[in-house]
Design a protein around this motif. Structure first.
Motif, PDB file in Angstrom:
ATOM      1  N   UNK A   1       0.817  -1.220   0.000  1.00 41.48           N
ATOM      2  CA  UNK A   1       0.000   0.000   0.000  1.00 41.48           C
ATOM      3  C   UNK A   1       0.851   1.270   0.000  1.00 41.48           C
ATOM      4  N   UNK A   2       2.109   1.187   0.473  1.00 40.27           N
ATOM      5  CA  UNK A   2       2.960   2.387   0.487  1.00 40.27           C
ATOM      6  C   UNK A   2       4.072   2.287  -0.553  1.00 40.27           C
ATOM      7  N   UNK A   3       3.922   1.359  -1.502  1.00 42.05           N
ATOM      8  CA  UNK A   3       4.859   1.303  -2.613  1.00 42.05           C
ATOM      9  C   UNK A   3       6.040   0.387  -2.445  1.00 42.05           C
ATOM     10  N   UNK A   4       6.051  -0.451  -1.405  1.00 43.98           N
ATOM     11  CA  UNK A   4       7.123  -1.439  -1.241  1.00 43.98           C
ATOM     12  C   UNK A   4       6.676  -2.713  -1.950  1.00 43.98           C
ATOM     13  N   UNK A   5       7.293  -3.028  -3.067  1.00 40.98           N
ATOM     14  CA  UNK A   5       6.881  -4.172  -3.876  1.00 40.98           C
ATOM     15  C   UNK A   5       7.412  -5.469  -3.292  1.00 40.98           C
ATOM     16  N   UNK A   6       6.880  -6.588  -3.783  1.00 43.16           N
ATOM     17  CA  UNK A   6       7.427  -7.876  -3.340  1.00 43.16           C
ATOM     18  C   UNK A   6       8.844  -8.060  -3.873  1.00 43.16           C
ATOM     19  N   UNK A   7       9.204  -7.352  -4.937  1.00 41.02           N
ATOM     20  CA  UNK A   7      10.599  -7.349  -5.376  1.00 41.02           C
ATOM     21  C   UNK A   7      11.500  -6.708  -4.336  1.00 41.02           C
ATOM     22  N   UNK A   8      11.034  -5.608  -3.733  1.00 40.83           N
ATOM     23  CA  UNK A   8      11.772  -4.973  -2.639  1.00 40.83           C
ATOM     24  C   UNK A   8      11.903  -5.925  -1.458  1.00 40.83           C
TER      25      UNK A   8
ATOM     26  N   UNK B   1       6.303 -12.356 -10.214  1.00 41.38           N
ATOM     27  CA  UNK B   1       7.642 -12.173  -9.666  1.00 41.38           C
ATOM     28  C   UNK B   1       8.484 -11.346 -10.632  1.00 41.38           C
ATOM     29  N   UNK B   2       9.134 -10.325 -10.087  1.00 43.23           N
ATOM     30  CA  UNK B   2       9.967  -9.474 -10.923  1.00 43.23           C
ATOM     31  C   UNK B   2      11.232 -10.213 -11.362  1.00 43.23           C
ATOM     32  N   UNK B   3      11.678  -9.932 -12.584  1.00 44.44           N
ATOM     33  CA  UNK B   3      12.904 -10.542 -13.078  1.00 44.44           C
ATOM     34  C   UNK B   3      14.107  -9.960 -12.340  1.00 44.44           C
ATOM     35  N   UNK B   4      15.095 -10.815 -12.095  1.00 44.16           N
ATOM     36  CA  UNK B   4      16.301 -10.377 -11.403  1.00 44.16           C
ATOM     37  C   UNK B   4      17.526 -10.793 -12.211  1.00 44.16           C
ATOM     38  N   UNK B   5      18.640 -10.155 -11.927  1.00 45.47           N
ATOM     39  CA  UNK B   5      19.914 -10.487 -12.562  1.00 45.47           C
ATOM     40  C   UNK B   5      20.749 -11.262 -11.551  1.00 45.47           C
ATOM     41  N   UNK B   6      21.249 -12.423 -11.958  1.00 43.18           N
ATOM     42  CA  UNK B   6      22.059 -13.231 -11.062  1.00 43.18           C
ATOM     43  C   UNK B   6      23.371 -12.537 -10.717  1.00 43.18           C
ATOM     44  N   UNK B   7      23.911 -12.872  -9.567  1.00 43.66           N
ATOM     45  CA  UNK B   7      25.193 -12.318  -9.153  1.00 43.66           C
ATOM     46  C   UNK B   7      26.306 -12.849 -10.050  1.00 43.66           C
TER      47      UNK B   7
END
Length: 248
Positions: A70-77, A112-118
């Motif tokens: 609700x305050x803009x913190x996504x599940x990606x965050x 789920x947001x896409x991520x870049x592997x380390x």
């Protein structure tokens, strides 16, 4: 990107569970959460950190995830948070939180947001690996305890060295690790290092105090001991409010 501002799932009403507890919880959370020095995002991150450390992954975690949305913190965050705290909370505790978060994403219809592997250099161990960003003073303490343990911490530091979009700010990292120390009562070297990191990131002493004040809602007696440790570290390290220095 999915608009998360209006996404909610039905949650139980605390007043139906126990109306007196609902009164107590509402008053306590409102008082502890009213500290003005922390942003809404920082408060969400600290609530979720408490859930992981104390493995409160049912209703509290669901409430805090939805409050974050609700305050803009996504599940990606939130995933970035879980990755970051895993070395302190324990990978098993973070894994349980990832499992629960995945369930909530499915229930809320979130992708789920896409991520870049380390890079391989950050997850490798042994000769020729990337240098650890851990301060040499901290590494000296760890090496004295046990060389293998020091190398483990080098690995953890490398894997968490990335910055920029999709990661936590240094101030957020410091506040989160301070909170983990409070939950686990690791109030010696690590609490001092994490508090100093917060101050080095530009946080004021009042900002640091706000972290302790906010975390009282997750265990008042733990907060009590944390305040004692904070004052002892402050006296030893010379952490002084600027206005106090000016008056002197």
């Amino acid at each position: 990107m999915t608009n998360t501002s209006n996404i909610t799932a039905t949650l139980p009403d605390l007043r139906e569970m126990d109306p007196v507890f609902a009164q107590m919880a509402t008053a306590s959370l409102r008082f502890a959460g009213a500290v003005p020095e922390l942003s809404d995002r920082e408060k969400v991150l600290l609530r979720l950190t408490a859930d992981v450390c104390q493995q409160c992954l049912g209703l509290p975690f669901a409430m805090h995830v939805q409050g974050g949305l609700r305050v803009g913190v996504s599940t990606g965050d939130i995933r970035a948070l879980l990755r970051f705290i895993s070395y302190d909370s324990g990978y098993h505790a973070a894994l349980a939180a990832f499992e629960r978060l995945t369930e909530l994403e499915a229930a809320l219809g979130l992708s789920t947001e896409e991520v870049v592997l380390l890079p391989d250099a950050l997850v490798a161990t042994g000769p020729g690996v990337a240098p650890s960003p851990m301060p040499e003073s901290a590494r000296a303490i760890l090496a004295e305890l046990d060389p293998h343990f020091a190398e483990y911490f080098d690995l953890q530091s490398r894997m968490r060295s990335t910055t920029g979009p999709g990661t936590l700010a240094i101030r957020e990292r410091a506040f989160v690790t301070m909170s983990i120390d409070m939950h686990y009562q690791t109030l010696g070297d690590t609490f001092r290092i994490h508090t100093q990191r917060a101050l080095n990131s530009g946080a004021t002493l009042d900002d640091v105090r706000a972290v302790l004040r906010f975390n009282a809602q997750f265990g008042a007696t733990r907060a009590w001991q944390s305040w004692r440790a904070f004052h002892a570290h402050a006296a030893d390290a010379g952490w002084i409010d600027p206005e106090v220095t000016t008056r002197g």
